[in-house]
Design an enzyme around this catalytic site. Structure first.
Site, PDB file in Angstrom:
ATOM      1  N   CYS A  16     -21.872  -2.413  24.417  1.00 46.74           N
ATOM      2  CA  CYS A  16     -20.500  -2.388  24.934  1.00 46.74           C
ATOM      3  C   CYS A  16     -20.247  -1.218  25.889  1.00 46.74           C
ATOM      4  O   CYS A  16     -20.704  -1.257  27.017  1.00 46.74           O
ATOM      5  CB  CYS A  16     -19.503  -2.435  23.777  1.00 46.74           C
TER       6      CYS A  16
ATOM      7  N   HIS B 132     -20.832  -6.228  19.150  1.00 45.86           N
ATOM      8  CA  HIS B 132     -20.712  -5.245  18.078  1.00 45.86           C
ATOM      9  C   HIS B 132     -20.853  -5.975  16.754  1.00 45.86           C
ATOM     10  O   HIS B 132     -21.095  -7.168  16.711  1.00 45.86           O
ATOM     11  CB  HIS B 132     -19.312  -4.635  18.070  1.00 45.86           C
TER      12      HIS B 132
HETATM   13  N1  GLN Z   1     -13.989   0.876  26.814  1.00 44.93           N
HETATM   14  C1  GLN Z   1     -14.780  -0.260  27.187  1.00 44.93           C
HETATM   15  C2  GLN Z   1     -13.923  -1.491  27.474  1.00 44.93           C
HETATM   16  O1  GLN Z   1     -12.826  -1.588  26.975  1.00 44.93           O
HETATM   17  C3  GLN Z   1     -15.833  -0.541  26.126  1.00 44.93           C
HETATM   18  C4  GLN Z   1     -15.232  -0.956  24.800  1.00 44.93           C
HETATM   19  C5  GLN Z   1     -16.193  -0.977  23.659  1.00 44.93           C
HETATM   20  O2  GLN Z   1     -17.220  -0.288  23.619  1.00 44.93           O
HETATM   21  N2  GLN Z   1     -15.853  -1.749  22.651  1.00 44.93           N
HETATM   22  O3  GLN Z   1     -14.342  -2.360  28.201  1.00 44.93           O
END
Ligand code: GLN
Length: 247
Positions: free
Chosen positions: A94, A194
């Site tokens: 992510c 995730h």
């Molecule tokens: N901040 C990033 C987004 O919102 C990654 C989010 C995350 O790692 N869940 O796209």
């Protein structure tokens, strides 16, 4: 019996949705096969250990990514590009995935530099892409269905220097429009999944471990199967749950 070294990058800053659980899975699945694993944490300002077989970057909110992006690009970027080019494994999840590409323009418009290991670029959209996700992966002759959870504002587009990691079965994936999810160049993988990712996807975990062992020993091998009844039922329950809901 072999020794595998894992480098966990920014464990304090990039660790949402229990991404640390991915490290626990790598550790136990190797130990259950009689191998030895060392996990080294590498934080802000620390130079990258060059002798790891597996480099891990977790996810984070935009503000967490902002804390690490410059450090990743300037302090560690060159070394990380070089160890991955030499065959070390990288798994970036992510927020980590976004920074493993060319960069991420976050929700407030601030551009964070990436390290360009993956040919992918990310710009935040005005809505978040949230929910269960499953992808079909075809990798080195293995067909895997990998399940997880996604929550990101970023829309990622993969260029010709990487291949998408998989095709979206359900969920949003890279950008909610082209049905791709994640990116891969050699043994470097980025994904939005995730969960954490690896506990429910033991086949995928083993594929990554086989790459890490091949890097550590120079020998390609297939890991002996484990009793994955619990892991497999968690995986199948995720698929079945979604299958019973309207998409
Ligand atoms: N901040 C990033 C987004 O919102 C990654 C989010 C995350 O790692 N869940 O796209």
């Amino acid at each position: 019996m072999s020794r595998v070294r894992v480098c966990h990058l920014y464990p304090k800053e990039l660790n949402i949705y229990a991404d640390r659980g991915n490290i626990a899975v790598l550790k136990r699945r190797l130990e259950w096969r009689g191998h030895h694993i060392e996990v080294h944490e590498c934080g802000l300002g620390e130079s990258l250990p060059l002798d790891a077989d597996f480099y891990y970057l977790g996810g984070g909110q935009d503000r967490d990514q902002l804390l690490v992006a410059a450090d990743l690009a300037t302090v560690k970027g060159d070394h990380l590009r070089s160890v991955v080019a030499d065959g070390a494994v990288m798994l970036a999840v992510c927020g980590g995935y976004q920074l493993a590409g060319h960069g991420y323009t976050g929700v407030n418009g601030v551009r964070m530099p990436g390290i360009g290991i993956l040919d992918a670029d990310t710009v935040a959209g005005s809505t978040r892409l949230i929910g269960d996700v499953a992808i079909d992966i075809d990798i080195e002759g293995r067909q895997l269905t990998v399940v997880g959870f996604e929550n990101h504002a970023g829309r990622t587009h993969v260029g010709s220097g990487s291949v998408p990691l998989g095709t979206v079965r359900y969920g949003h994936g890279n950008n909610d429009s082209d049905h791709t999810e994640g990116a891969r160049t050699g043994r470097a993988i980025g994904t939005y999944l995730h969960g954490p990712l690896l506990p429910k996807n033991p086949d995928f975990a083993d594929l990554l471990l086989e790459w890490a062992l091949a890097h550590a020993t120079g020998i390609t091998c297939e890991l002996a199967p484990l009793d994955d009844e619990i892991e497999t039922s968690a995986h199948d329950a995720a698929l079945a749950r979604r299958g019973s809901r309207p998409s």
